[in-house]
Design a protein around this motif. Structure first.
Motif, short mmCIF file in Angstrom:
data_model
loop_
_atom_site.label_atom_id
_atom_site.label_comp_id
_atom_site.label_asym_id
_atom_site.label_seq_id
_atom_site.Cartn_x
_atom_site.Cartn_y
_atom_site.Cartn_z
N ALA A 19 0.82 -1.22 0.00
CA ALA A 19 0.00 0.00 0.00
C ALA A 19 0.85 1.27 0.00
O ALA A 19 0.43 2.30 -0.53
CB ALA A 19 -0.95 0.00 1.20
N LYS A 36 -9.36 0.96 14.44
CA LYS A 36 -10.56 1.74 14.10
C LYS A 36 -10.34 3.18 14.58
O LYS A 36 -11.26 3.98 14.71
CB LYS A 36 -11.81 1.12 14.73
N ASP A 43 1.16 3.00 6.29
CA ASP A 43 1.65 3.22 4.94
C ASP A 43 1.43 4.64 4.43
O ASP A 43 2.08 5.06 3.48
CB ASP A 43 0.98 2.23 3.96
N MET A 59 -5.49 4.30 -0.82
CA MET A 59 -4.37 3.56 -0.23
C MET A 59 -3.81 4.31 0.98
O MET A 59 -3.74 5.53 0.98
CB MET A 59 -3.26 3.35 -1.28
N GLY A 60 -3.43 3.53 1.99
CA GLY A 60 -2.88 4.15 3.20
C GLY A 60 -3.95 4.48 4.22
O GLY A 60 -3.65 5.09 5.26
N PHE A 61 -5.19 4.09 3.94
CA PHE A 61 -6.29 4.31 4.90
C PHE A 61 -6.97 2.99 5.21
O PHE A 61 -7.09 2.12 4.34
CB PHE A 61 -7.33 5.30 4.35
N LYS A 101 -10.66 2.19 -3.14
CA LYS A 101 -10.00 2.35 -1.84
C LYS A 101 -8.93 3.44 -1.94
O LYS A 101 -8.25 3.55 -2.96
CB LYS A 101 -9.31 1.05 -1.43
N LYS A 137 -16.73 5.51 9.71
CA LYS A 137 -16.63 4.06 9.49
C LYS A 137 -15.39 3.47 10.16
O LYS A 137 -15.06 2.30 9.97
CB LYS A 137 -16.50 3.78 7.99
N1 CMC Z 1 -10.59 3.86 1.39
C1 CMC Z 1 -11.92 4.01 1.30
N2 CMC Z 1 -12.79 3.21 1.95
C2 CMC Z 1 -12.29 2.23 2.69
C3 CMC Z 1 -10.92 2.02 2.83
C4 CMC Z 1 -10.05 2.88 2.14
N3 CMC Z 1 -8.74 2.73 2.21
N4 CMC Z 1 -10.69 0.95 3.61
C5 CMC Z 1 -11.91 0.51 3.96
N5 CMC Z 1 -12.88 1.26 3.41
C6 CMC Z 1 -14.31 1.08 3.54
C7 CMC Z 1 -14.78 -0.06 2.64
O1 CMC Z 1 -15.08 0.36 1.35
C8 CMC Z 1 -15.94 -0.59 3.41
O2 CMC Z 1 -17.02 0.30 3.19
P1 CMC Z 1 -18.54 -0.25 3.08
O3 CMC Z 1 -18.82 -0.88 4.42
O4 CMC Z 1 -19.33 0.97 2.79
O5 CMC Z 1 -18.52 -1.26 1.96
C9 CMC Z 1 -15.53 -0.43 4.87
O6 CMC Z 1 -14.59 0.65 4.87
C10 CMC Z 1 -14.86 -1.69 5.44
O7 CMC Z 1 -13.78 -2.03 4.58
P2 CMC Z 1 -13.16 -3.49 4.40
O8 CMC Z 1 -12.30 -3.49 3.18
O9 CMC Z 1 -14.21 -4.54 4.50
O10 CMC Z 1 -12.29 -3.61 5.71
P3 CMC Z 1 -11.10 -4.59 5.93
O11 CMC Z 1 -10.99 -4.80 7.38
O12 CMC Z 1 -11.15 -5.80 5.10
O13 CMC Z 1 -9.95 -3.66 5.33
C11 CMC Z 1 -7.92 -3.03 4.54
C12 CMC Z 1 -8.71 -3.46 5.76
C13 CMC Z 1 -6.56 -2.59 5.04
C14 CMC Z 1 -7.75 -4.20 3.57
C15 CMC Z 1 -8.65 -1.85 3.82
O14 CMC Z 1 -8.86 -0.79 4.71
C16 CMC Z 1 -7.88 -1.37 2.59
O15 CMC Z 1 -7.99 -1.97 1.52
N6 CMC Z 1 -7.10 -0.26 2.72
C17 CMC Z 1 -6.29 0.24 1.64
C18 CMC Z 1 -5.00 -0.56 1.54
C19 CMC Z 1 -4.03 -0.25 2.67
O16 CMC Z 1 -3.79 0.90 2.99
N7 CMC Z 1 -3.43 -1.32 3.24
C20 CMC Z 1 -2.43 -1.20 4.28
C21 CMC Z 1 -2.89 -1.78 5.58
S1 CMC Z 1 -1.87 -1.29 6.97
C22 CMC Z 1 -0.33 -1.91 6.70
C23 CMC Z 1 -0.28 -3.38 6.61
O17 CMC Z 1 -0.75 -4.09 7.48
O18 CMC Z 1 0.29 -3.85 5.63
#
Ligand code: CMC
Length: 376
Positions: A223, A263, A313, A255-257, A253, A306
């Motif tokens: 990310a 939470k 990242d 990236m970085g959020f 998405k 949310k």
């Molecule tokens: N931007 C916009 N909306 C988001 C984001 C984002 N980065 N992340 C989550 N959401 C929304 C998502 O669309 C969903 O909305 P709705 O309920 O309306 O459908 C809600 O928040 C829940 O998201 P999810 O993807 O089901 O949550 P998760 O627990 O599976 O996600 C995550 C965790 C890290 C995969 C996700 O937040 C994401 O894809 N983030 C962007 C990639 C990123 O920055 N990754 C680095 C993670 S931290 C470092 C590491 O561990 O490597």
């Protein structure tokens, strides 16, 4: 019948004494010490000792550990030739994954997993990995390789091998802080991968190779590169609003959020934000920091309800850029540090191992007919 939990969300699959996370309050501790204390006062070498031994070292223990690590800066015979025979257009994460695997072939006893032996192999990979990345980067740029300097710290030596000149104290310290902040983080995907692999009593090199592969994914360590690409796509601070809103409307998405565990704002993001702001000022990249800050404000307004906040990242992208690292080295930087954490988990897993073998819920057909191939 056990319940199926997609993505193992909320499942406790291991015990650890290494890091503690309170995702609601935004707390991260290594062996009980708040991450902010370590990033302010410790070094990467000391932090790795802490994670592996579950206590801070004495001065002499730290000196000994540091010296053992520095002895491993040089690659084993034959490895330099491997690195400099790779395709120059290979991605550094693919290079690192393949070369961590290759290190197993340069170890006369790669499969030893008694705790002290496994630990030494972890130290091998921790010491060799920065040299692999720096050698590859210089080789692909057509520059002469810079051999490691054992008088330098982990952070100084890496930047020296990469750039051919010793880093300023500020740059070296900034990089050291990045290494501390990325070292461990509970049962994240790559750490889980390492623990799953070593739980078969495979070997340290295989476990670390699998972990590097996991980390490169854009939902995990990849990310930080995604953040930088997004910042590059946005021409100026004035364009941030429309860019971010467009992405949110398309349900892309940012990236970085967001984070599976946090939470609230990731405490590492708070530390890195200060570092990014300072480095951006020092290196004339104020615009980059200003764009990042504007993105954070919009995200706060739009999606904080949310529980979506900056993760580690987000500000590491600006920080690495200001340190002078190329985009495709961002995720390898995460890996160089996380080898410290993966290794601690490999040792923890071996010390009380139980094979990971969950079940899958079968949702297909039963008693299906076998149709001969010419009748399908
Ligand atoms: N931007 C916009 N909306 C988001 C984001 C984002 N980065 N992340 C989550 N959401 C929304 C998502 O669309 C969903 O909305 P709705 O309920 O309306 O459908 C809600 O928040 C829940 O998201 P999810 O993807 O089901 O949550 P998760 O627990 O599976 O996600 C995550 C965790 C890290 C995969 C996700 O937040 C994401 O894809 N983030 C962007 C990639 C990123 O920055 N990754 C680095 C993670 S931290 C470092 C590491 O561990 O490597």
């Amino acid at each position: 019948m056990s319940e199926f939990v997609k993505g193992l969300e909320g499942i406790v699959a291991a015990q650890t004494e290494m890091s503690y996370i309170d995702g609601e309050k935004g707390v991260l501790e290594y062996v009980g010490i708040p991450i902010g204390e370590l990033s302010a006062k410790s070094t990467f070498e000391e932090t790795v000792f802490l994670l592996w031994n579950k206590r801070l070292p004495t001065r002499s223990e730290l000196d000994e550990f540091t010296s053992e690590l520095r002895q491993r800066y040089e690659l084993p015979a034959g490895m330099e030739q491997r690195v400099t025979s790779l395709p120059t257009n290979a991605e550094p994460m693919h290079v690192l994954r393949t070369m961590v695997s290759a290190l197993g072939m340069h170890d006369a006893q790669p499969n030893e997993i008694e705790l002290d032996r496994a630990r030494r192999k972890c130290l091998n990979v921790l010491g060799h990995a920065p040299t692999i990345v720096a050698y590859f980067d210089r080789y692909r740029r057509g520059l002469p390789l810079i051999h490691p300097d054992r008088s330098l710290s982990f952070a100084e030596n890496f930047l020296y091998m990469l750039n051919g000149e010793k880093p300023t104290a500020t740059m070296a310290r900034a990089f050291d802080i990045c290494m501390i902040l990325h070292a461990d983080h509970g049962l994240n995907n790559s750490t889980f991968a390492a623990r799953v692999i070593i739980s078969t009593l495979s070997d340290v090199y295989s476990a670390l190779t699998g972990a590097v592969g996991s980390l490169r994914g854009p939902l995990h360590g990849g990310a930080n590169e995604g953040v930088m690409k997004m910042l590059n796509e946005i021409p100026s601070v004035a364009d941030v609003e429309s860019h971010v809103m467009g992405k949110l409307e398309r349900k892309d998405k940012i990236m970085g959020f967001g984070h599976r565990v946090y939470k609230a704002k990731d405490p590492r993001a708070s530390d890195l934000q200060g570092l990014a702001e300072q480095l951006a000022k020092d290196t004339g990249n104020e615009d980059l920091y200003a764009k990042s800050h504007a993105i954070e404000q919009i995200m706060e307004r739009e999606v904080a309800a949310k529980g979506i906040y900056p993760n580690v990242d987000f500000y590491s992208a600006t920080t690495y850029h200001c340190i002078g690292l190329k985009l495709d080295l961002f995720t390898p930087m995460f890996a160089l540090s996380r080898i410290g954490g993966w290794s601690g988990h490999i040792i923890e897993q071996l010390d009380g191992n139980r094979l990971f073998r969950p079940k899958a819920e079968y949702i297909g057909a039963h008693n299906a007919p076998y149709t001969p191939i010419d009748q399908r």
